[in-house]
Design a protein around this motif. Structure first.
Motif, mmCIF file in Angstrom:
data_model
loop_
_atom_site.group_PDB
_atom_site.id
_atom_site.type_symbol
_atom_site.label_atom_id
_atom_site.label_comp_id
_atom_site.label_asym_id
_atom_site.label_seq_id
_atom_site.Cartn_x
_atom_site.Cartn_y
_atom_site.Cartn_z
ATOM 1 N N GLN A 2 -1.437 4.303 11.803
ATOM 2 C CA GLN A 2 -1.453 3.018 11.106
ATOM 3 C C GLN A 2 -0.594 2.031 11.894
ATOM 4 O O GLN A 2 0.621 2.169 11.954
ATOM 5 N N LEU A 42 -5.762 -3.487 13.858
ATOM 6 C CA LEU A 42 -5.512 -3.962 12.500
ATOM 7 C C LEU A 42 -6.083 -2.980 11.481
ATOM 8 O O LEU A 42 -6.905 -2.119 11.825
ATOM 9 N N SER A 43 -5.672 -3.129 10.241
ATOM 10 C CA SER A 43 -6.108 -2.196 9.202
ATOM 11 C C SER A 43 -7.619 -2.239 8.972
ATOM 12 O O SER A 43 -8.192 -1.268 8.491
ATOM 13 N N ASN A 44 -8.282 -3.341 9.345
ATOM 14 C CA ASN A 44 -9.736 -3.419 9.193
ATOM 15 C C ASN A 44 -10.482 -2.827 10.393
ATOM 16 O O ASN A 44 -11.700 -2.917 10.480
ATOM 17 N N GLY A 45 -9.735 -2.252 11.344
ATOM 18 C CA GLY A 45 -10.332 -1.620 12.512
ATOM 19 C C GLY A 45 -10.449 -2.524 13.726
ATOM 20 O O GLY A 45 -10.767 -2.057 14.822
ATOM 21 N N GLN A 46 -10.206 -3.817 13.545
ATOM 22 C CA GLN A 46 -10.279 -4.761 14.670
ATOM 23 C C GLN A 46 -9.158 -4.498 15.651
ATOM 24 O O GLN A 46 -8.013 -4.314 15.272
ATOM 25 N N ASP A 50 -6.904 -6.013 18.638
ATOM 26 C CA ASP A 50 -6.485 -7.303 19.178
ATOM 27 C C ASP A 50 -5.687 -7.140 20.459
ATOM 28 O O ASP A 50 -5.120 -6.084 20.729
ATOM 29 N N ASP A 64 0.822 -1.216 0.000
ATOM 30 C CA ASP A 64 0.000 0.000 0.000
ATOM 31 C C ASP A 64 0.850 1.258 0.000
ATOM 32 O O ASP A 64 0.456 2.294 0.521
ATOM 33 N N GLU A 66 -0.799 -1.554 11.656
ATOM 34 C CA GLU A 66 -0.531 -2.823 10.973
ATOM 35 C C GLU A 66 0.130 -2.512 9.645
ATOM 36 O O GLU A 66 -0.409 -1.751 8.842
#
Length: 127
Positions: free
Chosen positions: A34, A85-89, A91, A11, A36
């Motif tokens: 950012q 994570l990049s999807n918003g999750q 962890d 990316d 991840e």
């Protein structure tokens, strides 16, 4: 003749990142929220870096679908959250499966420069 693979940050620009520049690139991304990041090598290997800005998970994969191998901190107790994570999750990982961020930067810099873990690194194979 020894050929070292080149690495690009996914990316981002298709221009390879140097071992000297990869830490600054990671810091810049962390500074912009950012947490991840993925790098891909010219031989198809993948290097994952996920952080909460204090600790990081560093995973080296031989390719898509490979369980890989990851840096560890044996004997570290507890866990940390905030690994977004990049999807918003968000962890949470055991501290023994992550390393302090300075160590993570050192590991990534070495892998990008040489293609392998530093001799003194602690890591486990997940395959």
């Amino acid at each position: 003749m020894l050929v070292i693979e080149s690495w690009v940050i996914n990316d981002d620009s298709p221009v390879p990142v140097s071992s000297a520049g990869v830490v600054e690139a990671l810091r810049s991304r962390i500074g912009s929220g950012q947490f991840e990041m993925w790098l891909t090598s010219s031989s198809g290997r993948l290097l994952a870096f996920v952080t909460n800005a204090e600790r990081a998970m560093v995973v080296l994969l031989e390719g898509e679908g490979d369980p890989g191998e990851h840096a560890v901190d044996p004997g570290a107790a507890g866990s940390n959250d905030g690994f977004v994570l990049s999807n918003g999750q968000g962890d949470e990982y055991p501290d023994e499966d992550t390393v302090p961020i300075r160590e993570a930067f050192r590991l990534v810099e070495h892998i990008v420069g040489t293609g392998s873990w530093p001799a003194d690194a602690r890591w486990v194979v997940d395959r």
